[in-house]
Design a protein around this motif. Structure first.
Motif, mmCIF file in Angstrom:
data_model
loop_
_atom_site.group_PDB
_atom_site.id
_atom_site.type_symbol
_atom_site.label_atom_id
_atom_site.label_comp_id
_atom_site.label_asym_id
_atom_site.label_seq_id
_atom_site.Cartn_x
_atom_site.Cartn_y
_atom_site.Cartn_z
ATOM 1 N N TYR A 188 -10.045 23.347 86.242
ATOM 2 C CA TYR A 188 -11.236 23.359 85.386
ATOM 3 C C TYR A 188 -12.287 22.349 85.882
ATOM 4 C CZ TYR A 188 -7.661 25.611 82.583
ATOM 5 O OH TYR A 188 -6.638 26.419 82.159
ATOM 6 N N PRO A 189 -12.893 22.605 87.033
ATOM 7 C CA PRO A 189 -13.757 21.609 87.689
ATOM 8 C C PRO A 189 -14.999 21.219 86.919
ATOM 9 C CG PRO A 189 -13.973 23.763 88.737
ATOM 10 C CD PRO A 189 -12.819 23.856 87.788
ATOM 11 N N ALA A 215 -14.657 30.070 74.973
ATOM 12 C CA ALA A 215 -14.289 29.167 76.075
ATOM 13 C C ALA A 215 -13.005 29.589 76.780
ATOM 14 C CB ALA A 215 -14.158 27.738 75.560
ATOM 15 N N VAL A 216 -12.018 30.085 76.033
ATOM 16 C CA VAL A 216 -10.725 30.425 76.649
ATOM 17 C C VAL A 216 -10.341 31.878 76.388
ATOM 18 C CG1 VAL A 216 -9.805 28.081 76.652
ATOM 19 C CG2 VAL A 216 -9.553 29.475 74.610
ATOM 20 N N LEU A 217 -11.335 32.742 76.142
ATOM 21 C CA LEU A 217 -11.053 34.152 75.891
ATOM 22 C C LEU A 217 -11.240 34.991 77.146
ATOM 23 C CD1 LEU A 217 -12.784 34.794 72.416
ATOM 24 C CD2 LEU A 217 -10.496 33.898 72.906
ATOM 25 N N THR A 218 -10.480 36.069 77.249
ATOM 26 C CA THR A 218 -10.669 37.028 78.330
ATOM 27 C C THR A 218 -11.893 37.895 78.024
ATOM 28 O OG1 THR A 218 -9.340 38.749 77.287
ATOM 29 C CG2 THR A 218 -8.167 37.130 78.636
ATOM 30 N N PRO A 219 -12.409 38.635 79.015
ATOM 31 C CA PRO A 219 -13.549 39.524 78.744
ATOM 32 C C PRO A 219 -13.280 40.516 77.616
ATOM 33 C CG PRO A 219 -13.242 39.291 81.097
ATOM 34 C CD PRO A 219 -12.067 38.607 80.444
ATOM 35 N N GLN A 220 -12.066 41.063 77.575
ATOM 36 C CA GLN A 220 -11.740 42.022 76.518
ATOM 37 C C GLN A 220 -11.739 41.346 75.149
ATOM 38 O OE1 GLN A 220 -10.209 41.708 79.415
ATOM 39 N NE2 GLN A 220 -9.783 43.702 80.325
ATOM 40 N N GLU A 221 -11.197 40.137 75.076
ATOM 41 C CA GLU A 221 -11.169 39.408 73.811
ATOM 42 C C GLU A 221 -12.577 39.011 73.380
ATOM 43 O OE1 GLU A 221 -6.732 37.382 74.345
ATOM 44 O OE2 GLU A 221 -8.523 36.362 75.085
ATOM 45 N N GLY A 281 -9.213 31.519 93.937
ATOM 46 C CA GLY A 281 -9.392 31.289 92.515
ATOM 47 C C GLY A 281 -8.139 31.645 91.748
ATOM 48 N N ILE A 282 -7.940 30.965 90.611
ATOM 49 C CA ILE A 282 -6.825 31.289 89.727
ATOM 50 C C ILE A 282 -7.397 31.656 88.364
ATOM 51 C CG2 ILE A 282 -4.747 30.440 88.573
ATOM 52 C CD1 ILE A 282 -4.233 28.622 90.886
ATOM 53 N N ALA A 283 -6.926 32.773 87.829
ATOM 54 C CA ALA A 283 -7.334 33.219 86.497
ATOM 55 C C ALA A 283 -6.110 33.215 85.586
ATOM 56 C CB ALA A 283 -7.932 34.624 86.556
ATOM 57 N N GLY A 284 -6.304 32.719 84.377
ATOM 58 C CA GLY A 284 -5.202 32.703 83.422
ATOM 59 C C GLY A 284 -5.636 32.050 82.133
ATOM 60 N N ILE A 311 -8.707 26.840 89.218
ATOM 61 C CA ILE A 311 -8.801 27.690 88.032
ATOM 62 C C ILE A 311 -10.107 27.375 87.329
ATOM 63 C CG2 ILE A 311 -7.446 26.067 86.614
ATOM 64 C CD1 ILE A 311 -6.497 28.597 85.025
ATOM 65 N N ILE A 312 -10.868 28.426 87.008
ATOM 66 C CA ILE A 312 -12.171 28.284 86.356
ATOM 67 C C ILE A 312 -12.189 29.227 85.159
ATOM 68 C CG2 ILE A 312 -14.674 28.574 86.624
ATOM 69 C CD1 ILE A 312 -14.315 27.932 89.596
ATOM 70 N N GLU A 313 -12.611 28.704 83.990
ATOM 71 C CA GLU A 313 -12.576 29.513 82.774
ATOM 72 C C GLU A 313 -13.597 30.638 82.786
ATOM 73 O OE1 GLU A 313 -11.236 26.187 79.507
ATOM 74 O OE2 GLU A 313 -13.166 25.986 80.498
ATOM 75 N N ASP A 314 -14.766 30.387 83.359
ATOM 76 C CA ASP A 314 -15.840 31.380 83.367
ATOM 77 C C ASP A 314 -15.554 32.410 84.468
ATOM 78 O OD1 ASP A 314 -18.250 32.813 83.704
ATOM 79 O OD2 ASP A 314 -19.419 31.139 82.932
#
Length: 520
Positions: A432-433, A170-176, A288-291, A462-465
């Motif tokens: 997180y809509p 849910a809250v991991l980056t693609p690399q993680e 968009g915001i990524a973080g 900001i969107i997690e996906d």
């Protein structure tokens, strides 16, 4: 299927909470040497079903078989006796303890602890499955993915063969996520049974061997992942064909409407939550915001909305006549008085966005009641608006006067998003809509946000996906520990580039060594 291949079998499992039937006569199997994904809309009973295997709930009816033997699981301790462990979305770790101390916490290892010997045993587990961890590192100094690693190792150290993961990416980056999947495959190859509860269909297709689908508490089917598609799985979840296309439009005559310069603020501990943040949001554009968690987006949105105080920085709104309105250090009420229509959907829905004891009508009125000069509150227009929100976003509620705190999390989110969108804002900020929403409702919200962009609003979210973020956004601003590490063209960047910018080390000026991100 032979009994030798089945690790867990559920027969006719039913679980009720009052009048609500969470699981209705569910039959399900989990095999050895497999990764099984559990799919379903919100409220379909996925987590409840897995919680019964993990000993958190007990079924009202039905049987649980582990390795062919019927068992009664009354607690997580019982589950561990049957070599079952579950890692939940919210980690249960002690921040001031090290990774090793958390892993052995609560276990009977004798009166005298030989920590060096214990750490050697833990590192054997790490080497076997490919975990990378510093056992002497404190939890408070760890990233989200490192904390998750500790939770998984803690379960494995107890000797589990059946591992359940609730929304693990849910809250991991693609690399993680990639690293986690490599570990899970190693565990599967070593004979473990892995069950993943998730909403991310792309990841289901990538990692799982089979997929089981629940709908409204009932078991629908289990299919081989290799014989499935995202569309077919979605139709199984929802029960009908739905459109999964995100209708991103091109920006039309974009112009700068919100200028943020050098925004800096501090958290309650006196540490910088935002560090010299600068960017511009444009009309008719989706920024968009990524973080990752703790990146500073909550403080950013609250500063812009006039909730959070900031000692440094300037915020300027530019109206249609190209006149600049200084919003720096203004409160929410002062921003409204200035004529700027700014809407904000916070992460904390009931804590900040809505009043739980009120119904939809009264929560709609919260936006406008200060404007009234009449001592009598007029409810006709807010009631009509609440009814429209209920219809358009398919809010499941007994009535528009029903307390929103009694609604599901997804329906609460629909009420909040619907209310903010209804104001036809100049700037729409959404944290997180679709958190807590099923896939069908999620795409409804995505398209509603895109409609606001098309009518000329500056949409910031900001969107997690990251797949969705890339599909929706025109530009993406990356926040990393309160600093802007890149503003990139969403049509040209990649998930890997965004993931790197989300986690890379930054210097005092907010610069990263990686030069792939081109500012736009």
């Amino acid at each position: 299927m032979s009994e030798e291949t089945v690790a867990v079998e559920l027969k006719n499992i039913t679980k009720r909470f009052g009048d609500v039937v969470a699981n209705d006569n569910v039959n399900l199997t989990v095999n050895r040497h497999e990764i099984l994904s559990i799919l379903g809309e919100n409220g379909s009973g996925k987590t409840t079903l897995m919680n019964m295997i993990a000993g958190i709930y007990r079924p009202d009816q039905g049987q649980i078989f582990i390795n062919g033997e019927e068992v009664s699981i009354h607690s997580p301790k019982d589950a561990y006796k049957h070599k079952i462990g579950m890692v939940h979305q919210h980690y249960k770790l002690v921040n001031v303890f090290t990774a090793a101390e958390n892993i052995i916490l609560g276990q009977d290892l004798g009166n005298i602890l030989d920590m060096e010997k214990i750490k050697k045993e833990i590192y054997k587990i790490c080497d076997a499955y490919g975990f990378k961890i510093n056992l002497d590192q404190k939890i408070y100094d760890m990233s989200v993915s490192q904390k998750q690693t500790v939770e998984i190792i803690k379960v494995l150290f107890k000797g589990v063969d059946i591992l359940i993961l609730d929304e693990p990416t849910a809250v991991l980056t693609p690399q993680e996520t990639k690293s986690l999947f490599e570990v899970l495959r190693n565990m599967r190859n070593a004979g473990k049974s892995i069950v993943i509860i998730t909403h991310k269909l792309n990841e289901v297709m990538e990692i799982s061997d089979r997929v089981s689908v629940l709908r409204k508490g009932q078991y629908i089917d289990t299919v081989q992942t290799k014989n499935s598609t995202i569309q077919s799985l979605t139709e199984m979840m929802v029960g009908e064909k739905i459109d999964l296309d995100i209708k991103r439009s091109e920006p039309v005559n974009p112009r700068d409407v919100l200028k943020v310069q050098g925004l800096t603020c501090y958290n309650k501990e006196g540490l910088k939550a935002l560090d010299n943040v600068s960017f511009t949001a444009r009309s008719g554009e989706f920024l968009g915001i990524a973080g990752i968690s703790g990146c500073g987006v909550r403080e950013l949105f609250e500063c812009l909305d006039g909730i959070y105080k900031y000692p440094e920085g300037k915020v300027t709104f530019v109206d249609k006549e190209n006149e600049e309105i200084d919003l720096s250090h203004k409160t929410t009420r002062e921003i409204k008085k200035s004529g700027v229509k700014l809407a904000f959907v916070p992460e904390d829905r009931l804590g900040m966005g809505l009043v739980g004891l009120m119904g939809m009508t009264d929560n709609v009125m919260l936006r406008t009641y200060k404007k009234g000069k009449d001592p009598l509150v007029k409810r006709r227009e807010p009631r009509s608006l609440a009814a429209r929100i209920r219809e358009r976003l398919e809010v499941v509620t007994p009535g528009i006067e029903y307390p929103v705190s009694r609604l599901s999390g997804g329906n609460v989110q629909k009420v909040l998003v619907g209310r903010e969108i209804s104001s036809n804002p100049d700037v729409l900020m959404v944290a997180y809509p679709v958190r807590g929403l099923d896939i069908n409702s999620s795409y409804t919200i995505y398209n509603k946000m895109n409609e606001q962009k098309m009518r000329g609003a500056a949409v910031i979210s900001i969107i997690e996906d990251l797949d969705v973020l890339l599909d929706l956004s025109d530009r993406i601003l990356v926040l990393n520990k309160g600093k802007v590490t890149g503003i990139v063209d969403a049509r040209k960047t990649t998930k890997e580039e965004i993931g790197y910018l989300m986690t890379a080390s930054v210097d005092g000026e907010g610069n990263v060594a990686y030069q792939g991100a081109s500012n736009v």
